[in-house]
Design an enzyme around this catalytic site. Structure first.
Site, PDB file in Angstrom:
ATOM      1  N   HIS A 151       0.798  -1.215  -0.016  1.00  0.00           N
ATOM      2  CA  HIS A 151       0.082  -0.045  -0.158  1.00  0.00           C
ATOM      3  C   HIS A 151       0.793   1.036   0.033  1.00  0.00           C
ATOM      4  CE1 HIS A 151      -4.146  -1.874   1.493  1.00  0.00           C
ATOM      5  NE2 HIS A 151      -4.005  -1.566   0.123  1.00  0.00           N
ATOM      6  N   ARG A 204     -11.005  -8.313  -7.435  1.00  0.00           N
ATOM      7  CA  ARG A 204     -10.674  -9.097  -6.187  1.00  0.00           C
ATOM      8  C   ARG A 204     -11.652  -9.124  -4.934  1.00  0.00           C
ATOM      9  NH1 ARG A 204      -5.732  -6.452  -7.699  1.00  0.00           N
ATOM     10  NH2 ARG A 204      -4.089  -7.550  -8.660  1.00  0.00           N
ATOM     11  N   ARG A 235     -13.962 -11.773 -10.007  1.00  0.00           N
ATOM     12  CA  ARG A 235     -13.309 -13.138  -9.630  1.00  0.00           C
ATOM     13  C   ARG A 235     -14.043 -13.549  -8.403  1.00  0.00           C
ATOM     14  NH1 ARG A 235      -6.982 -13.314  -8.980  1.00  0.00           N
ATOM     15  NH2 ARG A 235      -7.505 -12.442  -7.108  1.00  0.00           N
ATOM     16  N   GLU A 255      -5.000 -20.430 -15.849  1.00  0.00           N
ATOM     17  CA  GLU A 255      -3.632 -20.172 -15.099  1.00  0.00           C
ATOM     18  C   GLU A 255      -2.923 -21.367 -14.545  1.00  0.00           C
ATOM     19  OE1 GLU A 255      -4.758 -17.787 -11.661  1.00  0.00           O
ATOM     20  OE2 GLU A 255      -6.802 -18.938 -11.198  1.00  0.00           O
ATOM     21  N   ASN A 262       0.553 -14.845 -13.898  1.00  0.00           N
ATOM     22  CA  ASN A 262       1.628 -14.873 -12.598  1.00  0.00           C
ATOM     23  C   ASN A 262       1.491 -16.379 -12.377  1.00  0.00           C
ATOM     24  OD1 ASN A 262       1.429 -12.210 -12.820  1.00  0.00           O
ATOM     25  ND2 ASN A 262       0.487 -11.516 -11.016  1.00  0.00           N
ATOM     26  N   ASP A 263       0.412 -17.101 -12.162  1.00  0.00           N
ATOM     27  CA  ASP A 263       0.281 -18.470 -11.690  1.00  0.00           C
ATOM     28  C   ASP A 263       0.662 -19.365 -12.964  1.00  0.00           C
ATOM     29  OD1 ASP A 263       0.081 -17.925  -9.053  1.00  0.00           O
ATOM     30  OD2 ASP A 263      -2.405 -18.395  -9.235  1.00  0.00           O
ATOM     31  N   ARG A 317       8.745 -18.060  -7.686  1.00  0.00           N
ATOM     32  CA  ARG A 317       9.531 -16.817  -7.841  1.00  0.00           C
ATOM     33  C   ARG A 317       9.746 -16.019  -6.547  1.00  0.00           C
ATOM     34  NH1 ARG A 317       5.495 -12.094 -10.562  1.00  0.00           N
ATOM     35  NH2 ARG A 317       3.729 -12.354  -9.165  1.00  0.00           N
ATOM     36  N   CYS A 352      -4.721 -10.506 -17.354  1.00  0.00           N
ATOM     37  CA  CYS A 352      -5.070  -9.793 -16.164  1.00  0.00           C
ATOM     38  C   CYS A 352      -3.626  -9.905 -15.357  1.00  0.00           C
ATOM     39  CB  CYS A 352      -6.230 -10.085 -15.353  1.00  0.00           C
ATOM     40  SG  CYS A 352      -6.352 -11.710 -14.856  1.00  0.00           S
TER      41      CYS A 352
END
Length: 594
Positions: free
Chosen positions: A201, A308, A344, A443, A466-467, A477, A514
């Site tokens: 944040h 999200r 999602r 993913e 990412n996944d 990672r 995304c």
């Protein structure tokens, strides 16, 4: 502030994480934000009441301090970021935190510091196991609140950033979101920290405020005194200590050029995402809360490509009700209308949720009962979320996206539950979108390899790179020993993306992305060539991606893709792509400086 004498060599370079773009030249102002250590000790039965009282007083002091920051931020027209302070205030009210600490004091005869330390450790473990990097980084909010509580317990005070009067570069071990919200850009022209990540944040706030920042410099605060001349390069993620006159002159020129570029980029934000050959590629925003929507709209987001929903479920003693979820989804849909919002469904495992639905610990939660697998096991919970989403769909253009689908059977099971929910709502006379699109996140490798089968029954695809990259390449990672193997341009990844896009095109369904690849303009030409129909990213990235998009053709992307697919290693592909993009956009893709 006087410039200090130093034995630090000229142009000493420190490399960290680029948290917020921009260039700042100035003198350092080191502030004390060193993490405190909680001292754990046993207390006598007669001391229990005093320890509990001390903890409650620390909670009250922390609440008062945060409310003061909130009031200050409100007066500085930072309303869109107040949700961050509200999140910290909610953590202070969390029953699991309050009861967890008091129970340890009362039952285990721990002092307040020790009880707080143990309780926060449990909170952190929950977030550490989350796969989504953006969600995982929310553990920094727990750390910020915990640090504030500990300082108040110990009676330590901090120098408020709001009282800084000189124009400086702030240097600290770490900065909380509350610290960042107190920054006046006229005084704090940049900052650098030992700790921190790009998705915290604090970093998000810095980007929104336009304050250049580099984080993750590890030992910065033990090397740098106040008054030292430095340059913060938030583009490359570097801090230059004791810069030479030549380096300062060079960065002054870069600073002026960047100011002009930022004006140009903001001018692009409201233009359509359209290529030179007329291909429209909507650029959407990844968001989690309604308070982030003004930022997304300001940067030109054409809807939300990833909302999200997990934040409605975290840090609470019971799952959110249907009404609470409905209100949250409706607010986002109404704010973004007439643009689409892709919601999602829950992308967590039961170990992250309320105690009443908690599952036993898993040895490998990343491959365990999470996302759509968990939702299909906990159907009552899933059905509540589906009802809220379908009800909210009457107030805007909603799309439902199912995470971590690995096969057709899971998609069919979810669709059956959607049909059941729709029938119930119709019988109750509740308005909803009967044609609400239901798509999947691609993913996991199995979904990529049977994309043709899934495309027959999904309304759209959205690739979560990412996944997908981690699972395809068997790379965590977050593990420093193998992170170098995380290669977005690995030949296997390019082939998988091509397969997914081909399947979507043959089935005449839209395919989007995304993940982080969508936010990097380096990849825009390749994604266009692959055939992606839309891209979703963190809102500040939209103008830069749009700038590239509006200067290229899909035909050029296809030609480049064929060249890259003929290469055999990720390094060869990277080198070829970087050379091509630097040739086309020399002002955008300058090579990293030594």
């Amino acid at each position: 502030m006087a410039l200090v004498k130093t034995d630090i060599p000229e142009d000493t370079l420190l490399v960290g994480v680029a948290a917020s773009p921009g260039i700042a030249l100035g003198r350092t102002h080191v502030i004390d934000r060193q993490r405190l250590s909680a001292i754990e000790r046993r207390v006598a039965p007669g001391e229990v009441a005093g320890e509990i009282a001390a903890f409650k007083a620390a909670v009250e002091s922390s609440r008062r301090q945060l409310n003061e920051v909130r009031e200050m931020a409100s007066s500085r027209e930072m309303a869109e970021h107040l949700y961050i302070i509200d999140t910290h205030l909610l953590i202070l009210e969390d029953r699991l935190l309050l009861e967890g600490v008091t129970k340890l004091i009362r039952n285990d005869f721990l002092n307040a510091e020790g009880a707080l330390k143990r309780t926060l450790k449990k909170f952190r473990e929950v977030f550490e196991a989350i796969e989504d990097e953006y969600l995982r980084e929310r553990r920094s909010d727990i750390d910020s609140v915990g640090e504030r509580l500990l300082r108040n317990l110990k009676g330590y005070t901090q120098q408020p950033i709001a009282v800084i009067s000189d124009q400086v570069v702030v240097i600290a071990h770490d900065l909380s979101p509350a610290d960042t919200m107190q920054m006046d850009k006229a005084r704090v022209i940049g900052f650098a920290t030992d700790l921190g990540g790009r998705t915290s944040h604090t970093a998000i706030l810095a980007r929104s405020l336009g304050i250049p920042a580099v984080v993750g410099l590890e030992t910065l605060t033990v090397r740098v005194p106040s008054g030292l001349s430095v340059i913060v390069d938030g583009f490359l993620g570097i801090l230059i200590l004791n810069p030479s006159s030549a380096t300062i002159a060079e960065y002054r020129r870069k600073e002026q050029a960047q100011a002009l570029r930022e004006e140009e980029l903001l001018g692009l934000s409201q233009l359509p995402g359209e290529t030179l050959d007329g291909v429209r590629i909507p650029l959407r925003g990844n968001v989690e809360l309604t308070e982030e929507l003004p930022l997304a709209l300001r940067h030109g987001a054409e809807g939300v490509g990833l909302f999200r929903s997990e934040f409605l479920y975290l840090n609470r003693s019971a799952p959110p009700s249907e009404e609470e979820q409905f209100n949250a989804y409706r607010a986002v849909l109404e704010a973004m209308a007439p643009q689409p919002v892709t919601i999602r469904s829950l992308d967590l495992g039961g170990d992250k949720l309320a105690p009443e639905i908690n599952i036993s610990d898993e040895l490998n939660p990343a491959l365990g009962l999470r996302a759509v697998r968990f939702s299909l096991k906990e159907r009552r919970l899933f059905k509540t979320q589906l009802r809220a989403i379908f009800r909210a769909s009457a107030f805007g253009r909603a799309r439902l996206m199912l995470p971590m689908v690995s096969g057709v059977a899971e998609l069919r099971a979810c669709r059956e539950l959607c049909t059941e929910v729709q029938a119930e709502l119709a019988a109750e006379g509740v308005a909803h979108d009967a044609a609400l699109p239901v798509g999947i996140m691609v993913e996991v490798p199995s979904a990529a390899l049977i994309a043709d089968l899934l495309a027959r029954e999904a309304d759209f695809f959205s690739v979560g790179t990412n996944d997908l990259i981690q699972y395809f390449l068997a790379v965590d990672r977050g593990n420093e020993h193998v992170a170098y193997l995380y290669e977005p341009l690995h030949p296997a990844i390019l082939r998988a993306l091509k397969l997914i896009c081909q399947a979507a095109r043959q089935a005449s369904i839209p395919v989007g992305m995304c993940g982080e690849m969508a936010a990097d303009p380096l990849y825009t030409l390749i994604l266009l060539g692959l055939g992606f129909d839309e891209l979703s990213m963190n809102p500040p990235s939209i103008p830069r991606v749009k700038e590239v998009l509006r200067r290229i053709r899909r035909s050029e992307g296809k030609e480049l893709l064929e060249r890259l697919l003929s290469l055999t290693t990720a390094s060869e592909i990277n080198r070829c792509l970087e050379t091509e993009m630097t040739r086309r956009f020399p002002e955008l893709f300058r090579p990293p400086e030594p």
